[in-house]
Structure formats: structure tokens, C-alpha cells
Design a protein around this motif. Structure first.
Motif, mmCIF file in Angstrom:
data_model
loop_
_atom_site.group_PDB
_atom_site.id
_atom_site.type_symbol
_atom_site.label_atom_id
_atom_site.label_comp_id
_atom_site.label_asym_id
_atom_site.label_seq_id
_atom_site.Cartn_x
_atom_site.Cartn_y
_atom_site.Cartn_z
ATOM 1 N N ARG A 37 0.831 -1.201 0.000
ATOM 2 C CA ARG A 37 0.000 0.000 0.000
ATOM 3 C C ARG A 37 0.869 1.255 0.000
ATOM 4 O O ARG A 37 0.599 2.235 -0.684
ATOM 5 C CB ARG A 37 -0.930 -0.013 1.219
ATOM 6 C CG ARG A 37 -1.834 1.201 1.244
ATOM 7 C CD ARG A 37 -2.862 1.111 2.358
ATOM 8 N NE ARG A 37 -3.614 2.351 2.449
ATOM 9 C CZ ARG A 37 -4.941 2.420 2.500
ATOM 10 N NH1 ARG A 37 -5.657 1.320 2.466
ATOM 11 N NH2 ARG A 37 -5.540 3.589 2.600
ATOM 12 N N LYS A 38 1.948 1.225 0.800
ATOM 13 C CA LYS A 38 2.825 2.393 0.877
ATOM 14 C C LYS A 38 3.508 2.676 -0.463
ATOM 15 O O LYS A 38 3.893 3.808 -0.744
ATOM 16 C CB LYS A 38 3.889 2.189 1.971
ATOM 17 C CG LYS A 38 3.338 2.444 3.372
ATOM 18 C CD LYS A 38 4.151 1.767 4.451
ATOM 19 C CE LYS A 38 5.441 2.469 4.767
ATOM 20 N NZ LYS A 38 6.140 1.802 5.899
ATOM 21 N N ASP A 41 0.522 4.542 -2.555
ATOM 22 C CA ASP A 41 -0.322 5.630 -2.053
ATOM 23 C C ASP A 41 0.367 6.994 -2.114
ATOM 24 O O ASP A 41 -0.131 7.963 -1.566
ATOM 25 C CB ASP A 41 -0.827 5.331 -0.630
ATOM 26 C CG ASP A 41 0.258 5.486 0.427
ATOM 27 O OD1 ASP A 41 1.434 5.649 0.055
ATOM 28 O OD2 ASP A 41 -0.063 5.432 1.624
ATOM 29 N N THR A 42 1.526 7.056 -2.780
ATOM 30 C CA THR A 42 2.176 8.362 -2.959
ATOM 31 C C THR A 42 2.296 8.649 -4.454
ATOM 32 O O THR A 42 2.281 7.738 -5.275
ATOM 33 C CB THR A 42 3.585 8.400 -2.344
ATOM 34 O OG1 THR A 42 4.396 7.453 -3.031
ATOM 35 C CG2 THR A 42 3.558 8.068 -0.864
ATOM 36 N N ARG A 43 2.444 9.905 -4.760
ATOM 37 C CA ARG A 43 2.537 10.308 -6.159
ATOM 38 C C ARG A 43 3.763 9.666 -6.807
ATOM 39 O O ARG A 43 3.690 9.155 -7.922
ATOM 40 C CB ARG A 43 2.618 11.829 -6.247
ATOM 41 C CG ARG A 43 2.003 12.370 -7.507
ATOM 42 C CD ARG A 43 1.958 13.872 -7.492
ATOM 43 N NE ARG A 43 0.816 14.402 -6.769
ATOM 44 C CZ ARG A 43 0.677 15.681 -6.416
ATOM 45 N NH1 ARG A 43 1.634 16.538 -6.701
ATOM 46 N NH2 ARG A 43 -0.382 16.098 -5.779
ATOM 47 N N ALA A 100 12.511 5.715 1.256
ATOM 48 C CA ALA A 100 11.535 6.704 1.726
ATOM 49 C C ALA A 100 11.501 6.757 3.250
ATOM 50 O O ALA A 100 11.232 7.805 3.837
ATOM 51 C CB ALA A 100 10.143 6.380 1.179
ATOM 52 N N GLN A 104 12.015 10.471 3.603
ATOM 53 C CA GLN A 104 10.779 11.108 4.059
ATOM 54 C C GLN A 104 10.646 11.000 5.582
ATOM 55 O O GLN A 104 9.639 11.423 6.150
ATOM 56 C CB GLN A 104 9.569 10.458 3.385
ATOM 57 C CG GLN A 104 9.517 10.682 1.887
ATOM 58 C CD GLN A 104 9.056 12.084 1.526
ATOM 59 O OE1 GLN A 104 8.481 12.787 2.338
ATOM 60 N NE2 GLN A 104 9.323 12.500 0.308
#
Lengths: 270, 299
Positions: A37-38, A41-43, A100, A104
Motif C-alpha cells: 500500500r505504501k 499511495d504516494t505520487r 523513503a 521522508q
């Protein structure tokens, strides 16, 4: 603020809850699903996936219209064509899945929710493998479509034969590329650095391999060379040994060092 | 319950955390106070397993953090509200947490409502959040798993006064229900209202540790008189410390009663005499931030 009393249970009995079994570990399958999912779920993740699929379709289209109708228009040729962009693009998602957490800074949350970091490392690896397998399925579907399309438009009269060795080789090859991406991410922990290393280092080897003095080394160390007989189902003789040696260098070593680094390094916010 | 015993963390020759020990009991809010760079965050990262300690141990609910299995269900942690993927929406961030902890998705809406983030705000990407909104989201994330322990690093940063008041009552309610709260700050006044116990850290070492009441009574006495210099000398002769304060007056470790008697003997007229309380803590705290203050105040 009486909202607090409605959302919390009675904390006086909480130490019992710890004993009562809710302390059981997070199931590994859940961690894998979460990592998948990760990735989507980001651009950044979505763009990479769309670009990969777009390239698979684009090179397929080029394959349909280029050359003579009798040349390289079999199902097998279209699968080989479609797997090229997958080798290049999808492993970047494997890189991103890992880096990430640092770039991030989400690692601060991820690793407090699952402090056994090796489980996160393996969940990311498995998620990347699942993505790689899905990529090959898409490439297969696209290859079927374009083989039929070429036959309809240009009467190519293609061979629809696909040996199990080619399919298996394509799947295993893709999974190995995904794994190398994950390993580079774990080792370097920095998105641009890991992506550049993943894209540039093998190419450097290929360039070096074109000089006669390094020809021998490249045969054993350039994954682009050692993996290609796997894709073509032409593995024989010392091809296996060369594949193993190149994977030791580009997969096993960075993966072991990367997992060690991931499990031992300090996770900081800044 | 949180128990920290002899935690030490070195970076090369630099000692970030030096032999730190304290306990946080259930039903209490413990304020973890110290100037920037005192070692609060490093300490909290060691408690939550993010930073391996050089030596010493930390347990939460009687176990090392790594042994908690699904720690989000027992310990709510907020170490840096900005440490989230900038491209995810607030709702997605909470949903990921709920999936990981194995929670019902309704919990996400409950927590958004609790921290006062609207539906529209929850669908914005994190990069468009103000610091205060990030803190609220971080607190929602910490509370998601219905934990019995909260570990929050500077959660009041970026909150407006109403937000700070809201958070205080939230934490008070949490502790009153039997929860354990460890709350760090570099501002005393930010947590003195809500904290039951205080652990004060400076340069990696604990300099004061105890109940707020205890620390306040140990903070000494402040006195103003017609002749501060003469009174200060008398205090020093009597074996007490006496330091002039900014804006006049003396701060001393003598009891108010003793100061009064000394003033009577010296025939110095008193203008003001009281326990230093909060201002004494503040004074102690300021000394810690001063570059040359190495010696702490023991409580």
C-alpha cells in the motif's frame, strides 16, 4: 474535555491486556500488504508504476510497427521487449520502498510500530517481489495483445509458442532485479544516491566490459550479461556459475550489508 | 510504566546521555525538561528502540520496547510530527497506522475528531499542514492504538494557546484513567501545569528528579529587603548560598523562616519574602542553559 473518556478504555486494567495476548506480534502478511500500500499511495510510487506500464506498452508498439512483418514478431519477442523497461523501472520502486523511510523520515513511525526492523526489511523485499511478479504478468498480457495486433495489422503469422523456461527465466530475472533494487536501497538509504547507483553501476560495468582487458571480469560481474541467458532460456555450462558470482557481488553482499545497516543504524528525525 | 536505568549514549567522545535513571508511574504525567540539546530526544529514542544505548536499559510496561510485540497497541509515541511522508494525506497516514496495528478503520475517524481535524483537512497532503496541524495529527497517531503509555517529544511545539490547553486536558484525562505519560519540553511553563513529576536534564545528566511539589519547595527562597547586600553577607556567614537576582532581591537556599530571623538580627527591613516555587525552578533551569553551568541542582 470529556471526549477523552469516550475514546479510551479503562487504563487501570491495561497491564493485564499486555499478558492477555494483544502483545502478539504483527502478522508478517499484514506488514507485506502495508508495504504494498505504501508503494502505491504516494505520487512518486504511482508515477513510477504508470511510467513502467507506459514504457511496456510503448516499446511493444514500436515492436509492432518496426522492421519486417516476418522479423521478431513472435509472442516470445514481445515478452522480451516488454520486460526491458520492467528491468529498469520497477526495481526503482524497490529502492523507494526502503529509502523513503529515511528520505521522508517515516522510519521514525514505522520502526516504533515494528521495532524488529528485520521484519520490515523482509516485508519490503517480499512486497517488491510481488510487484515484480505483477509486472511480468502485465508484460505477458501486453505481449499477447501486441502479437495478435501485429498478426491482424501486418499478417506476421507469429509463433505463439512460449517455453516454460522463458517464462520462468523472465519471472526469476525480474525478481532478481527487484531484489537488487531493494538491496541498494537498504545499503545506501538515500533515494537519489540509491537510484543513481542502481542505474549507473551496471551500465559502467557494461561499458568497462567493452574493453578487451576487462572482458573477463565483465563476463562474471555484469548482471546485464549474466542474466540475459536466463531471460533467453539459453543457460548452459558456466553461465550458472557466472550468474551466481555476479549475484553475490550485486545482490548478496549489498543485501546482507544493507539489512545489517537497517537493523543496527540509529533512526533519527533530523 | 516506564523505567529507565543508567541509560548512556556516546557519540565518539561526546556523551549525549550520561547515566540517566528515572521512573514514570501509571496515573501520572511526568515532564521531561531540559534545554535544547540536553539529551531528551536521544533518551526518548533509546526508550523506543530507535537508538541503541551504549549502556543501560529501558523498559516500558516491564518489558524492553522491542519485546512488546505490537507496541502501537500499548505505547503511543510522537517523536517528531514533521517526520511523515509529505505526499500522504493525514487520513492516509492514520489509516496506515491502523492497518499496521490491526485496528478497526473507524478508529481513524474517531481520532481525527478527537484532535479536531476536519474531514477536509484530513484529505489534505501533509506538506500543506501547519506545524500545529501536524502536532494534532501526531497526537492522533499516538492515541490510535488506545495505548496505556504515551511518549511525546515536544508535542506543544507549534500549538496555539488554545491547543496547548486542549492537549493539557487530554493528557490529564489520560493519566487520571491510569495512563502513563512522559512529555518533554524545553519550556517549564508549558508543562508545569499538567506535570505531576519532573525530570530535569542538562548536558545529558539528570539534574533534578522528583514530584513537582518537592522540587518547588527545594527551589529555595526569594527575598527583597532594604539592604540586600548586608542580608546576603549574613546568609553566607550562616552557611547558606545567596545569589542576587535580576531586578533586585536575593535567591537563597535557606528556609523563609531562617531568612526572616537573620533579617531581624541584622535589623534589615524585609520588603518581600516567599518560597521561590516556580520562579526558583525557572532560575535553576536558566542556569542549565547558561553555557558554563555544569553543576546541577540536586533535589
Amino acid at each position: 474535555m470529556n471526549a477523552t473518556s469516550t475514546v479510551h478504555s479503562d487504563r487501570a486494567h491495561m497491564s493485564e491486556r499486555l499478558e492477555a495476548g494483544t502483545a502478539s506480534a504483527i502478522p508478517f502478511g499484514r506488514l507485506v500488504a502495508l508495504e504494498l500500500r505504501k508503494l502505491t499511495d504516494t505520487r512518486a510510487g504511482r508515477v513510477l508504476i504508470l511510467v513502467a506500464i507506459g514504457l511496456v506498452v510503448a516499446v511493444g508498439l514500436i515492436g509492432v510497427f518496426s522492421g519486417k512483418p516476418s522479423q521478431d514478431k513472435n509472442l516470445r519477442d514481445f515478452l522480451a521487449l516488454g520486460s526491458l523497461p520492467l528491468q529498469l523501472m520497477l526495481p526503482l520502486l524497490g529502492v523507494l520502498a526502503v529509502t523513503a523511510e529515511w528520505s521522508q523520515r517515516t522510519g521514525l513511525v514505522t520502526f516504533t510500530l515494528e521495532p524488529r526492523r528485520s521484519r520490515i526489511a523482509f516485508a519490503k523485499w517480499v512486497a517488491a517481489l510481488a510487484l515484480g511478479a505483477a509486472g511480468v504478468v502485465i508484460a505477458l498480457v501486453v505481449a499477447f495483445g501486441f502479437t495478435g495486433l501485429t498478426d491482424a495489422l501486418r499478417s506476421s503469422n507469429p509463433s505463439w509458442h512460449l517455453s516454460w523456461q522463458v517464462v520462468l527465466g523472465t519471472v526469476v530475472g525480474q525478481l532478481l532485479y527487484m531484489s537488487i533494487g531493494v538491496a541498494f536501497g537498504m545499503l545506501i538509504q538515500n533515494t537519489p544516491g540509491a537510484i543513481v547507483a542502481f542505474l549507473i553501476l551496471p551500465t559502467l560495468w557494461s561499458i568497462l566490459g567493452s574493453f578487451s582487458w576487462s572482458e573477463n571480469i565483465a563476463q562474471w560481474a555484469d548482471t546485464n550479461r549474466t542474466l540475459s541467458p536466463l531471460y533467453n532460456a539459453t543457460m548452459h555450462g558456466d553461465d550458472w556459475a557466472k550468474l551466481v558470482v555476479s549475484l553475490l557481488i550485486w545482490l548478496a553482499l549489498p543485501m546482507i550489508a544493507g539489512i545489517w545497516r537497517m537493523t543496527h543504524s540509529e533512526v533519527k528525525s533530523a | 510504566m516506564i523505567e529507565v536505568a543508567h541509560l548512556t549514549r556516546r557519540y565518539g567522545r561526546y556523551v549525549a546521555v550520561d547515566d540517566v535513571s528515572f521512573r514514570v508511574e501509571p496515573g501520572t504525567v511526568t515532564g521531561f525538561l531540559g534545554p535544547n540539546g540536553a539529551g531528551k530526544s536521544t533518551c526518548m529514542r533509546m526508550i523506543t528502540g530507535l537508538t541503541p544505548p551504549t549502556s543501560g536499559t529501558a523498559t516500558v510496561l516491564g518489558r524492553p520496547y522491542v519485546a512488546l510485540g505490537n507496541p502501537g497497541r500499548h505505547v503511543g509515541v510522537l517523536l517528531d510530527a514533521a517526520a511523515q511522508h509529505a505526499g500522504r494525506t493525514g487520513r492516509e497516514i492514520l489509516t496506515l497506522g491502523a492497518i499496521m496495528m490491526g485496528l478497526d478503520r473507524h478508529r481513524v475517524d474517531e481520532m481525527l475528531e478527537l484532535v479536531g481535524l476536519t474531514g477536509e483537512e484530513s484529505r489534505r497532503r501533509l506538506r500543506n499542514y501547519s506545524l500545529g496541524m501536524r502536532q494534532r495529527l501526531g497526537i492522533a497517531h499516538a492515541l490510535l492504538g488506545d495505548p496505556q503509555v504515551l511518549i511525546l517529544d515536544e508535542p506543544a511545539n507549534g500549538l496555539d494557546p488554545a491547543g496547548i490547553r486542549w492537549m493539557r486536558s487530554l493528557l490529564r484525562g489520560f493519566a487520571d484513567e491510569g495512563g502513563t505519560v512522559l512529555l518533554s519540553s524545553h519550556l517549564l511553563h508549558e508543562i508545569e501545569v499538567v506535570a505531576d513529576d519532573l525530570v530535569v536534564i542538562g548536558r545529558g545528566r539528570i539534574v533534578a528528579n522528583g514530584s513537582k511539589a518537592q522540587l518547588m519547595s527545594a527551589a529555595g527562597t526569594t527575598v527583597r529587603s532594604a539592604d540586600d547586600a548586608r542580608l546576603a553577607t549574613a546568609l553566607e556567614v550562616g552557611g547558606f548560598q545567596a545569589a542576587p537576582m535580576n531586578g533586585g532581591g536575593i535567591h537563597t537556599d535557606a528556609e523563609p523562616c531562617v531568612v526572616g530571623q537573620l533579617a531581624l538580627q541584622q535589623q534589615v527591613a524585609l520588603l518581600e519574602l516567599r518560597e521561590a516555587g516556580t520562579s526558583g525552578l525557572e532560575e535553576m533551569f536558566l542556569q542549565l542553559t547558561a553555557a558554563d553551568a555544569r553543576e546541577g541542582v540536586a533535589a
